[in-house]
Write a protein that holds these residues in place. Sequence first.
Motif, PDB file in Angstrom:
ATOM      1  N   HIS A   1       0.821  -1.212   0.000  1.00 50.77           N
ATOM      2  CA  HIS A   1       0.000   0.000   0.000  1.00 50.77           C
ATOM      3  C   HIS A   1       0.859   1.268   0.000  1.00 50.77           C
ATOM      4  N   GLN A   2       2.173   1.111  -0.044  1.00 50.84           N
ATOM      5  CA  GLN A   2       3.077   2.265   0.038  1.00 50.84           C
ATOM      6  C   GLN A   2       2.953   3.167  -1.192  1.00 50.84           C
ATOM      7  N   ASN A   3       2.890   4.465  -0.961  1.00 52.45           N
ATOM      8  CA  ASN A   3       2.860   5.438  -2.052  1.00 52.45           C
ATOM      9  C   ASN A   3       4.292   5.872  -2.373  1.00 52.45           C
ATOM     10  N   ASP A   4       4.775   5.474  -3.528  1.00 52.71           N
ATOM     11  CA  ASP A   4       6.121   5.845  -3.965  1.00 52.71           C
ATOM     12  C   ASP A   4       6.085   6.006  -5.481  1.00 52.71           C
ATOM     13  N   GLN A   5       6.187   7.237  -5.954  1.00 55.23           N
ATOM     14  CA  GLN A   5       6.077   7.518  -7.381  1.00 55.23           C
ATOM     15  C   GLN A   5       7.392   7.308  -8.130  1.00 55.23           C
ATOM     16  N   TYR A   6       8.445   6.873  -7.432  1.00 58.91           N
ATOM     17  CA  TYR A   6       9.778   6.774  -8.033  1.00 58.91           C
ATOM     18  C   TYR A   6      10.143   5.337  -8.372  1.00 58.91           C
ATOM     19  N   ILE A   7      11.006   5.178  -9.375  1.00 60.94           N
ATOM     20  CA  ILE A   7      11.614   3.888  -9.679  1.00 60.94           C
ATOM     21  C   ILE A   7      13.134   4.050  -9.642  1.00 60.94           C
ATOM     22  N   HIS A   8      13.840   2.938  -9.489  1.00 63.81           N
ATOM     23  CA  HIS A   8      15.299   2.937  -9.550  1.00 63.81           C
ATOM     24  C   HIS A   8      15.754   2.846 -11.003  1.00 63.81           C
ATOM     25  N   VAL A   9      16.883   3.490 -11.315  1.00 70.20           N
ATOM     26  CA  VAL A   9      17.480   3.429 -12.652  1.00 70.20           C
ATOM     27  C   VAL A   9      18.996   3.340 -12.502  1.00 70.20           C
ATOM     28  N   TRP A  10      19.616   2.404 -13.241  1.00 69.68           N
ATOM     29  CA  TRP A  10      21.075   2.288 -13.311  1.00 69.68           C
ATOM     30  C   TRP A  10      21.513   2.183 -14.765  1.00 69.68           C
ATOM     31  N   ASP A  11      22.751   2.601 -15.041  1.00 66.04           N
ATOM     32  CA  ASP A  11      23.397   2.356 -16.330  1.00 66.04           C
ATOM     33  C   ASP A  11      24.411   1.228 -16.149  1.00 66.04           C
ATOM     34  N   SER A  12      24.652   0.459 -17.225  1.00 64.54           N
ATOM     35  CA  SER A  12      25.654  -0.597 -17.170  1.00 64.54           C
ATOM     36  C   SER A  12      26.206  -0.850 -18.570  1.00 64.54           C
ATOM     37  N   ALA A  13      27.525  -1.048 -18.650  1.00 64.97           N
ATOM     38  CA  ALA A  13      28.155  -1.330 -19.947  1.00 64.97           C
ATOM     39  C   ALA A  13      27.936  -2.774 -20.366  1.00 64.97           C
ATOM     40  N   ASN A  14      28.094  -3.723 -19.421  1.00 65.15           N
ATOM     41  CA  ASN A  14      27.935  -5.139 -19.776  1.00 65.15           C
ATOM     42  C   ASN A  14      27.318  -5.962 -18.648  1.00 65.15           C
ATOM     43  N   LEU A  15      26.642  -5.325 -17.715  1.00 63.30           N
ATOM     44  CA  LEU A  15      25.931  -5.963 -16.604  1.00 63.30           C
ATOM     45  C   LEU A  15      26.856  -6.578 -15.560  1.00 63.30           C
ATOM     46  N   THR A  16      28.132  -6.182 -15.573  1.00 66.03           N
ATOM     47  CA  THR A  16      29.043  -6.610 -14.507  1.00 66.03           C
ATOM     48  C   THR A  16      29.296  -5.487 -13.507  1.00 66.03           C
ATOM     49  N   SER A  17      28.966  -4.270 -13.867  1.00 70.31           N
ATOM     50  CA  SER A  17      29.049  -3.130 -12.946  1.00 70.31           C
ATOM     51  C   SER A  17      27.922  -2.166 -13.292  1.00 70.31           C
ATOM     52  N   PHE A  18      27.531  -1.352 -12.308  1.00 71.61           N
ATOM     53  CA  PHE A  18      26.364  -0.492 -12.466  1.00 71.61           C
ATOM     54  C   PHE A  18      26.702   0.898 -11.942  1.00 71.61           C
TER      55      PHE A  18
END
Length: 249
Positions: A103-120
């Motif tokens: 029921h939590q109100n949170d309008q935000y999402i997480h976002v990351w960039d990654s070159a090859n999914l081994t680091s973010f």
Amino acid sequence: MSPRRVIAVSCAVLLGLALAPPPAAQAASCAAYVMGYFNRSGDRYALHLAVSDDGLQWAPRNQNEPVVTPAAGTQGLRDPYILRKQDGTFLVLATGLKGRVFHQNDQYIHVWDSANLTSFTNHRRARLHTMATHSWAPEAFKVPARNAYAVIYSACNGTSNIDGNPWSPLGQRAYTPPISSKHATIIPITTAEKDALISLGGPPRWNRSKSYVFPDRYPRHSGFALRIDPLGSGSALADRQDATFMLTD
């Protein structure tokens, strides 16, 4: 079934994306697949990765430990989604939620960039709306006509069960996901990307096996002999008594 509201928004500026011609490597046939998922074991709610050659048998990377954990917002993550951008790199989107506070109100999402999914890198929280509800299960796709990307997501309070759908379950004999993996996202990857992910965390210290004779047992190696021990109802893996086992030293 209670109604669900799904909203699509153009988010090129919000997510920091730009369309560009796809690289040559991206046009090559895929060599394998990567799965992103969260694992609520120990209330971690972080991003985990696994790789597969056929989309059925999955090997967790980094010893099934998280590859990235949110450090902002609720410091939790659910429903990850992996998007390959036009430049061949990746973007990871995820619900910003730790635990089961639905029921939590949170309008935000997480976002990351990654070159090859081994680091973010470049972790940020993107706000998708201003309504008194959440932003859940985000996915993204390109919209060339607008030279932008769009995000679709759920914005609904509460949960419901969907009955009467045409899906058929895939049996445990055919499908072996990572233990306790939840809400997976799967995309094709190249040979180089697969090799990089396989090296993440080193060779696995454990593997999985299955038995169709003793579906509630652990096979263990003891004195160069296979030993079968009960898997009790109090085990952390009690929800995986359906023909799932772990080989241990």
